[in-house]
Scaffold this active site. Sequence first.
Site, PDB file in Angstrom:
ATOM      1  N   LYS A 194      -3.125 -82.086 -35.534  1.00 51.81           N
ATOM      2  CA  LYS A 194      -3.693 -82.866 -34.447  1.00 51.81           C
ATOM      3  C   LYS A 194      -2.797 -82.859 -33.205  1.00 51.81           C
ATOM      4  CE  LYS A 194      -1.764 -87.148 -36.077  1.00 51.81           C
ATOM      5  NZ  LYS A 194      -1.004 -87.917 -35.117  1.00 51.81           N
ATOM      6  N   THR A 195      -1.503 -82.834 -33.414  1.00 50.94           N
ATOM      7  CA  THR A 195      -0.642 -82.798 -32.237  1.00 50.94           C
ATOM      8  C   THR A 195      -0.818 -81.480 -31.502  1.00 50.94           C
ATOM      9  OG1 THR A 195       0.910 -84.137 -33.498  1.00 50.94           O
ATOM     10  CG2 THR A 195       1.685 -83.271 -31.412  1.00 50.94           C
ATOM     11  N   ASP A 203      -3.160 -91.387 -29.369  1.00 50.77           N
ATOM     12  CA  ASP A 203      -2.841 -90.804 -30.666  1.00 50.77           C
ATOM     13  C   ASP A 203      -2.860 -91.912 -31.730  1.00 50.77           C
ATOM     14  OD1 ASP A 203      -2.098 -88.947 -32.482  1.00 50.77           O
ATOM     15  OD2 ASP A 203       0.014 -88.893 -31.917  1.00 50.77           O
ATOM     16  N   GLU A 204      -3.009 -91.549 -32.983  1.00 45.49           N
ATOM     17  CA  GLU A 204      -3.000 -92.516 -34.089  1.00 45.49           C
ATOM     18  C   GLU A 204      -3.933 -93.695 -33.799  1.00 45.49           C
ATOM     19  OE1 GLU A 204      -1.551 -91.769 -36.765  1.00 45.49           O
ATOM     20  OE2 GLU A 204       0.383 -90.797 -36.412  1.00 45.49           O
ATOM     21  N   ARG A 260       1.733 -86.120 -48.064  1.00 42.63           N
ATOM     22  CA  ARG A 260       3.034 -85.740 -47.497  1.00 42.63           C
ATOM     23  C   ARG A 260       3.586 -84.516 -48.176  1.00 42.63           C
ATOM     24  NH1 ARG A 260       2.080 -87.283 -43.228  1.00 42.63           N
ATOM     25  NH2 ARG A 260       0.074 -87.745 -44.156  1.00 42.63           N
ATOM     26  N   GLN A 305      -6.050 -92.913 -42.862  1.00 43.44           N
ATOM     27  CA  GLN A 305      -4.607 -93.174 -42.827  1.00 43.44           C
ATOM     28  C   GLN A 305      -4.287 -94.499 -42.143  1.00 43.44           C
ATOM     29  OE1 GLN A 305      -1.732 -89.882 -42.267  1.00 43.44           O
ATOM     30  NE2 GLN A 305      -3.507 -88.652 -41.769  1.00 43.44           N
TER      31      GLN A 305
END
Length: 813
Positions: free
Chosen positions: A50-51, A281-282, A662, A312
């Site tokens: 996504k970044t 973001d987030e 992760r 998330q």
Amino acid sequence: MTNAKLMKSFIAARRDAIAADFRHLNDMQLEGALTTEGPLLILAGAGSGKTTVLINRIANLIRYGRGSDTDFVPDGITEQDVLLLRQYAASPAAADAQRVRELCAVEPVEPWRIIAITFTNKAAGELRSRLEAMLGADAGDIWAQTFHSACVRILRRDAELVGFSHSFTIYDTSDSVSTMKRIIKDLNLDEKTFTANYILGQISRAKDSMQSAEEYCAEAEASYDIRKKFVGMAYREYERRLRDANALDFDDLIFYTVKLLRENEDVRDYYRRRFRYVLIDEYQDTNRSQYMLASLLTGEDGNICVVGDDDQSIYKFRGATIENILLFEQRYKKARVIRLEQNYRSTGHILSAANAVIRNNTGRKGKELWTAQGPGEKLTLSIADDEAAEARFVASTILDGFAAGANWRDFAVLYRMNAQSNQFEYAFKRAGIPYRVIGGTRFFDRAEIKDVLAYLCVVANPADDLRLSRIVNVPARGIGQKTVDTARDIAAAESRPLFDVLKGCRDYAELSRSASKILAFTDMIDSLRGLLGELSPDEIYDAVLESSGYLRALQEKNDPENEARIENVKELKSNILGYMNEVEEPTLAGFLDEIALYTTLDQYDEDSDYAVMMTMHSVKGLEFPTVFVVGAENGIFPGVQAIGDPDEMEEERRLCYVAITRAKKKLYLTCARRRMLFGRTQANLPSRFIDEIPVEDIDKPEEKRPAMWNFGGTDGGSGYEEYARYNREPQTRTYSTPSQRPARAHSPAPAPKSAAMSLTVGDRVVHKAFGNGTVTAVTPMAGGDALLSVDFGGTVKKLMLKTASAFMKKEQT
DNA sequence: CGCACCACAATTTTT
DNA sequence: TTGTGGTGCG
């Protein structure tokens, strides 16, 4: 070719030509980067890049403006132009890039018209550096900041409009807590019913819904809720005191920025005109006021792009509301939605497990992660007798990995609560595994750091009564609590800063007794203040340590704790120096601003080689080749509070999803049959999340599982009895790791009671992870154990004899 | 005023 | 079990 037809093919060719610049993206990522206009929701699964999308989208905006997402066609387009674009799309090197760019660009966006907001400084930093790598100098003009630092920036300009001076200070959480504790005392509230945390939580929620103290009190009056009325009183007082101290807490930064933008049309217009593109973001972690802030900043074009993953969202307890994502399409009509589901991080079994677990949640947008990589290794469940054995299993597995060529930094231990870290620290220390604990008590929460920072705050801001009272007698200089209290009362009565009262202590009979000591203190602060214009921040820092006597006091006390404290105080100086390097005009006030928002001094340093341990919350955004999710037991994870509460359970499950995703290559889940927690021994069942993982994705110990382990199992018999029997069984075996690692398949984690070999200085040993070594020291310890120093070809390791014997043998000569 | 001792409580925490 | 905060004494 008709004109309409020409235009149509031009638009398509233009998009293809632009896309050629982003051919390294996958289809969905490309879609995200090229969709520039109007509201856009990017649902980005874990590890889906996504970044990367964010960065490329910004690059696209700067290079081509809305070229990839508009029907606008410049005048005088020819078929030649279309051909050129097609040629470029097919092979960019072959075409006249300059001309292509002219044809494609539609109002390229100036960098300063873009604001990208993140939650953490780390994310903002990463965004900035990746933008710089891609765009060069242009990147500097993009506002890539956290919510809070963006608000500070906005408020520094116009704080007067919401009743603060532009030089306001920022209170961190513990500042708020101590202020609130005082208020509770001063208002004579019952400390049992009204803890500072409770009231602050209520205030935080109120601010989140943009409710001022006044409004909150009004509502409390109407509600006949006596509790709420008291909270209202405390809120009102809290608001008053912070205003008097010219201080804002974290929530205030958002609250007052929203208020400022709402109530001042000109300010709002200024920012709306300035920021043509807003990126968040987030987004799953935003709360209501942050949503409001974002929508206030978004101009009429509605160019807001939010990136997030509803699966998330793990910060509900801090006010984050998943609704912001779920309702995005309703709030922004014509919003477009893009899903990024291809995962570039993990192998198949891991993703399959993650998908299966999260599928049990309702109330989500729905996504399935997939990977082009192979299935990889299955997950492994390991069940240990108790928490110590669990830790030994992890340590042993890490040593194996290291022996097989892995780096320490490839391993991460994730737990639900910080309290669980102890056992792992202990086991890692004994096994000689270098590790770091991330999170827990943070650097800036340490008393010595807060003390020294308090000095700096007081020097920078004379009205900072809170920090002033913290340090007025630290180190002890004979100004007692009672003296401070009376001075504070006088200050409150006259509504003057505490510092002024102290300076004028000769005028008050009550203070005259300690007057000389007080004046020595105020003189010291005043002379430090005199240095503000002359010295650089680091020099002022040195002067503070010197004249306050703080450093001397630490050095004089010979306790080993103080060594670490002195180190920390020095560490703070390197922070100052770091700040000075980054900023063009470093000032003390500027440093304090930064520090106030920079709570975590990002301890996680990817370059150094350590195994890390942290909570599942703090691991969000990171990735490791091998991950251990420990304490996977009902009652721990999911925690007791979640059992019986569906909403909480879903939150825990999202946490589980975060933890699982992760892992890049290997995921271990571990639990203990018995564990001691907070001094109590408890026996927990393996986590229900483990049961949600498809059997084909996980290797479990091949032992008969008691009926109680199967939820809704119909095996008959009393679950309790079976479980009790199960727990009584002698448990000496450990469960093998999968066959990929034959070397250790039969070597169980060491039991502490295994017979220790005898070693003396000079003995040569072979360690299964560290190789050949020579014993250089043996220090006998309690319980027949001994601390060894072993030189492994230059690196000296400290190992505990009993633990080490499992991994090491004496070399026969 | 400073220190020592005892009670009490204890998810998670980007700022 | 661990850390913190409040109280009481020297």
